[in-house]
Every structure is written in C-alpha cells, then in structure tokens.
Design a protein around this motif. Structure first.
Motif, PDB file in Angstrom:
ATOM      1  N   UNK A   1       0.833  -1.197   0.000  1.00 31.89           N
ATOM      2  CA  UNK A   1       0.000   0.000   0.000  1.00 31.89           C
ATOM      3  C   UNK A   1       0.875   1.257   0.000  1.00 31.89           C
ATOM      4  N   UNK A   2       1.892   1.239   0.841  1.00 34.56           N
ATOM      5  CA  UNK A   2       2.746   2.422   0.986  1.00 34.56           C
ATOM      6  C   UNK A   2       3.445   2.768  -0.324  1.00 34.56           C
ATOM      7  N   UNK A   3       3.978   1.760  -1.001  1.00 32.84           N
ATOM      8  CA  UNK A   3       4.693   2.038  -2.254  1.00 32.84           C
ATOM      9  C   UNK A   3       3.739   2.546  -3.332  1.00 32.84           C
ATOM     10  N   UNK A   4       2.493   2.046  -3.337  1.00 37.19           N
ATOM     11  CA  UNK A   4       1.509   2.510  -4.315  1.00 37.19           C
ATOM     12  C   UNK A   4       1.067   3.945  -4.016  1.00 37.19           C
TER      13      UNK A   4
ATOM     14  N   UNK B   1       8.122   4.576 -12.235  1.00 37.14           N
ATOM     15  CA  UNK B   1       9.115   3.501 -12.174  1.00 37.14           C
ATOM     16  C   UNK B   1      10.101   3.733 -11.031  1.00 37.14           C
ATOM     17  N   UNK B   2      10.632   4.947 -10.943  1.00 37.69           N
ATOM     18  CA  UNK B   2      11.669   5.226  -9.952  1.00 37.69           C
ATOM     19  C   UNK B   2      11.104   5.175  -8.530  1.00 37.69           C
ATOM     20  N   UNK B   3       9.929   5.800  -8.298  1.00 31.78           N
ATOM     21  CA  UNK B   3       9.374   5.825  -6.947  1.00 31.78           C
ATOM     22  C   UNK B   3       8.851   4.441  -6.541  1.00 31.78           C
ATOM     23  N   UNK B   4       8.251   3.713  -7.486  1.00 29.18           N
ATOM     24  CA  UNK B   4       7.695   2.386  -7.160  1.00 29.18           C
ATOM     25  C   UNK B   4       8.807   1.388  -6.829  1.00 29.18           C
ATOM     26  N   UNK B   5       9.937   1.509  -7.518  1.00 27.13           N
ATOM     27  CA  UNK B   5      11.016   0.541  -7.303  1.00 27.13           C
ATOM     28  C   UNK B   5      11.953   0.938  -6.166  1.00 27.13           C
ATOM     29  N   UNK B   6      11.823   2.167  -5.669  1.00 25.54           N
ATOM     30  CA  UNK B   6      12.761   2.635  -4.644  1.00 25.54           C
ATOM     31  C   UNK B   6      12.766   1.755  -3.386  1.00 25.54           C
ATOM     32  N   UNK B   7      11.593   1.391  -2.793  1.00 26.04           N
ATOM     33  CA  UNK B   7      11.649   0.542  -1.587  1.00 26.04           C
ATOM     34  C   UNK B   7      12.343  -0.799  -1.835  1.00 26.04           C
ATOM     35  N   UNK B   8      12.062  -1.406  -2.995  1.00 23.80           N
ATOM     36  CA  UNK B   8      12.715  -2.670  -3.341  1.00 23.80           C
ATOM     37  C   UNK B   8      14.210  -2.467  -3.501  1.00 23.80           C
TER      38      UNK B   8
END
Length: 484
Positions: free
Chosen positions: A59-62, A410-417
């Motif tokens: 949820x947080x990443x979305x 792309x950049x914000x969604x993949x940042x936590x991973x």
C-alpha cells in the motif's frame, strides 16, 4: 473614473504584471511539491501504533508512486487542452481535480480512498506539468524568463518543505487541508492575467494578441518590434494542411524531434536523480545515511532546508549564468556526492568508519541535494518552457511529459525494493551512474538558450539564421534590450 483606472494601469510596470501572472502558476507548483513530499509524513504517521488506518508495505509504495501513473492521464489530456482551450483555462481547470484530491484525502477512511485521492492529484499534476513551463515562458520577457522558469524549482522545494513542516506539526488530515489551500489561492491569481500572447497569435487573434502582449510587456518601441516578430512568424509558419498531414510532417521536422529528444533525456535525468524519491522516502533514507545518529524528523528538515535555500539561489543563478553551465555543475556535484556517500556507507558497513564518524555520509548526501536542486531541478523546466516552437509547443510538452510521468512511477515504485535489495549505498551508485550517462548525452545535444527569444530558439533548431528570415535588424534590437 476611467482616467484614474487607466493611470493605475500605466503605473503598474510590465515586470510587476509578469510577476502577478507567474505567481499563480508558482502557487500551483508549491502544491505539486507538497503532493510529492506528503507521503513522507503521511506514511510515517500511519505507521504509528495508535494509527486508525493500517497500511501494508505494498500500500505504501503505491500511495507514493501512483502519482506517476496518474500523471500520464493528465499529460495525455494536456496537449489538446493547451491547444484548444488555451493556457489560461487549462491552468484554471487543473486546480479543480487537485483540490478535489486533497478534499478526498482529508475524508479518506482506508487505502482505496487514499489511492483515489492521489490519482486525482496526479491527473492535475500531469496537466500542470505540461502547462506550467509553457505558460511561464509565454508570460515572460526574455530578460526575466530564466528567473521565472527557475521559480518552478523554487516552488517544488517550497512545497516539499511546507508539506514536511505541516506533517511534522499537524495531524495528517489537518496538514492535507493546509496543503490543499495553495490551489484555491492559485486559482484566484491565475484568473487575473489575460491569455498568453503567443497562444492568441497562433489562433490568428491578432487584436487580442496585441492587447495581451502590451499588458505583459508595455508598449515601448522594442516591445512593439518583438510583437511584430511574433505576429509575422505565425503568418509565415502556421501550417495550412490537413491534420494527418500536419502530424506526419511534424515528426520529420528538426525543430520538433530535436527538442523532443532533448526533453526526453532531461526528464529521465530529472527522475533518475532521485528528485521525487527523496521527498517520498526522506525519513527512512536519512535514518540509514546518518546511521541513527540524527533524529529522523530533524534530518528530514535538514534536507528540506538545504533544498529550499538552494532553490532560492537557483532562481538567481539560472537568470545570470548560461543554462548549460548551471546544469552540468549540478550534474557533476550530484554524481561526485552520490558516489562519495555510497563509498562512505560501504566503508561504514565494513567497519572501517569509527563510531564517532558514523554520521559522515550525511555531508555528501546534503551536497547531493544541493547539486540536484541547483542544476537538475530547475534547468529541465526552464528548457521545457523555451525549447519547443509555438506550433508544436503543446504536443512536444505532452510527449516529453510522458517520459516524466513514466519515470516518476518507475523510480518511486522501485525505490523501496532497491533500498531493500542493494541498500541505500547501491541505490546511490545506480543514481550516480545514471545521472552521468544522461549528462553525457545532454552535453552533445543541448544548445544554449539563455538570452534568446523563443523565436530565435526555434530558428536554431530549424537551422535558419535571422537574416534569412528578414528579421536580423529586429533581432539585434531585441538582443540589446535583453542584455540590458
């Protein structure tokens, strides 16, 4: 009575009128900065044990990244809106979904409502991402255009600082009301000035164009010459062909595809530098960078203050120095700082940094914030407002904006991973190398635009000289005014 009003109009300088016009867009972009940074405080509050709403990491990443997807819908609409409705009405209409998004966020009871509110905000941001640089550039005289376009960077930095301050001091719903209020004031200010002169000229509304141009620039001799250049250029270059033929011819013209390629690299650079990742994940990022030696909210405000002060400096620097100089100084500082911070983090993880120096990666990290805010944040927006010819300005802004929105997601969604899999140090390395690659391409592609009229920039990409267009004398006079 009418004579008194006329005298007041005459007393209001063209510069002041341009400031009034630009300030409406500036307030909107402050709201945009708040949109980007707000998850940094929202998610932090919702992680507290007594929070009424529980979110999963997914949820947080979305919530942080969905702005990027929603941006696409706004950017798809923007070219048609800018072309059909005009710059002013597009700016006015874009405030409505933005205010609606903040209102829905205030009333949200669960993750679905949060995502819906962020989607509305993203749609509005998409419209404004295409409209803001175009509108500011068309409002501004060449002498002040660089400083006015740099206010976009200042607005982002201010909005991020404001969102984090509100989120630190206030409950997240109250903070949302405060952030959303910027759009209401923006709507009022956007409604004051007339439509931009270039848009009116492109529609053949010459009388309205003259009135608008004189409202913004006054009616001195040099302004009148620039006005005639604007009107004559539209008579000569406005295509009189079928729509399909227009688009087919457009993609083969260097004045369209060269600026579009440049702006693609510009906006990839903008996002891959971590421009939107850092505000969304400032607290966990700085906790890792400082090694827990600096309190989380203190480090967040340190980043915001550095960003804000640098954005103020950028408003001055962009107007005084060459665009290329400012951009590449920012790129070099960012790359060196990111790689230095990554190296220090690796050394700390390996135990080579004494306990009392655990905080040292904070220094290059703040230098990285300085570098990217000085050059990478303002210059893409300044160039976006200058580089496209009038006939293709709406379409070009929309296409390049697509790269901005896709890279945002792309950049914000993949940042936590990325933070989990390769760590902050590895992520910094990836960002630093990516910035360097984009910088190399832009070094060979990007022309200098400082001090040139929008028509001169168009001539550059078309490969023509002013004397070939029978405008040499007028251009020389305009350049004298701009340099003065």
């Amino acid at each position: 009575m009418s004579e008194t009003i006329e005298k007041r109009k005459q007393k209001m300088s063209p510069f002041f009128r341009q400031v009034v016009a630009v300030s409406g867009v500036v307030l909107y972009m402050i709201g945009t900065g708040a949109n980007i940074a707000y998850p940094g405080v929202l998610l932090q509050q919702l992680r507290l044990p007594d929070s009424a709403m529980r979110l999963t990491p997914d949820h947080e990443s979305w919530i942080a990244s969905i702005l990027g997807l929603a941006l696409i819908s706004g950017i798809l609409v923007a070219p048609f809106s800018l072309q059909k409705l005009g710059r002013k009405l597009t700016n006015q209409l874009s405030t409505l979904p933005a205010m609606g998004g903040w209102a829905l966020l205030v009333a949200a009871k669960g993750p679905a409502a949060l995502l819906a509110s962020r989607s509305l905000q993203g749609f509005a941001m998409g419209l404004q991402a295409a409209a803001a640089p175009v509108t500011i550039a068309e409002y501004s005289s060449p002498k002040y255009r660089g400083a006015f376009l740099a206010t976009i960077a200042f607005s982002f930095a201010t909005g991020m600082l404001v969102a984090h301050i509100f989120g630190t001091l206030l409950y997240w719903r109250t903070a949302a009301v405060a952030c959303g209020s910027f759009y209401a004031v923006s709507l009022i200010l956007i409604s004051i000035p007339p439509e931009t002169p270039p848009y009116l000229a492109s529609k053949g509304k010459n009388n309205e164009c003259r009135k608008s141009f004189r409202w913004f620039r006054g009616n001195d001799e040099n302004s009148e010459k620039e006005l005639e250049v604007l009107l004559n250029s539209q008579k000569k270059y406005t295509p009189k062909v079928a729509l399909f033929t227009f688009y087919r011819q457009m993609i083969t013209k260097p004045e369209f595809y060269k600026p579009t390629v440049i702006m693609m690299f510009m906006f990839v650079l903008f996002q891959i530098s971590g421009m939107t990742v850092v505000p969304s994940y400032t607290v966990p990022m700085m906790e890792e960078v400082s090694g827990g030696t600096i309190e989380a909210y203190t480090s967040m405000l340190m980043v915001d203050v550095v960003r804000f002060l640098t954005a103020v400096i950028a408003c001055i620097v962009v107007n005084k120095l060459r665009r290329r100089t400012v951009l590449f100084v920012g790129i070099i500082v960012s790359v060196v700082s990111l790689l230095t911070a990554a190296l220090l983090l690796y050394l700390r993880d390996l135990g080579y940094l004494p306990e009392e120096y655990k905080w040292t990666p904070v220094v290059p990290t703040l230098l990285y914030i300085f570098g990217k805010t000085l050059g990478i944040l303002p210059i893409p927006w300044a160039i976006a407002g200058e580089i496209f010819p009038l006939a293709y300005r709406s379409i070009g802004s929309g296409i390049s904006g697509m790269f901005l929105s896709v890279m945002f997601f792309v950049v914000v969604k993949t940042a936590p991973t990325s933070f989990r899999q390769i760590g902050i140090n590895g992520t910094f390395c990836v960002y630093g190398i990516s910035i360097a690659i984009c910088g190399v391409f832009l070094f060979f592609l990007l022309p200098e635009t400082k001090g040139k009229t929008l028509f001169e920039i168009e001539c550059h990409f078309r490969g023509e000289r002013e004397k070939e267009l029978n405008e040499k004398d007028v251009m020389l006079e305009l350049r004298k005014v701009e340099e003065g």
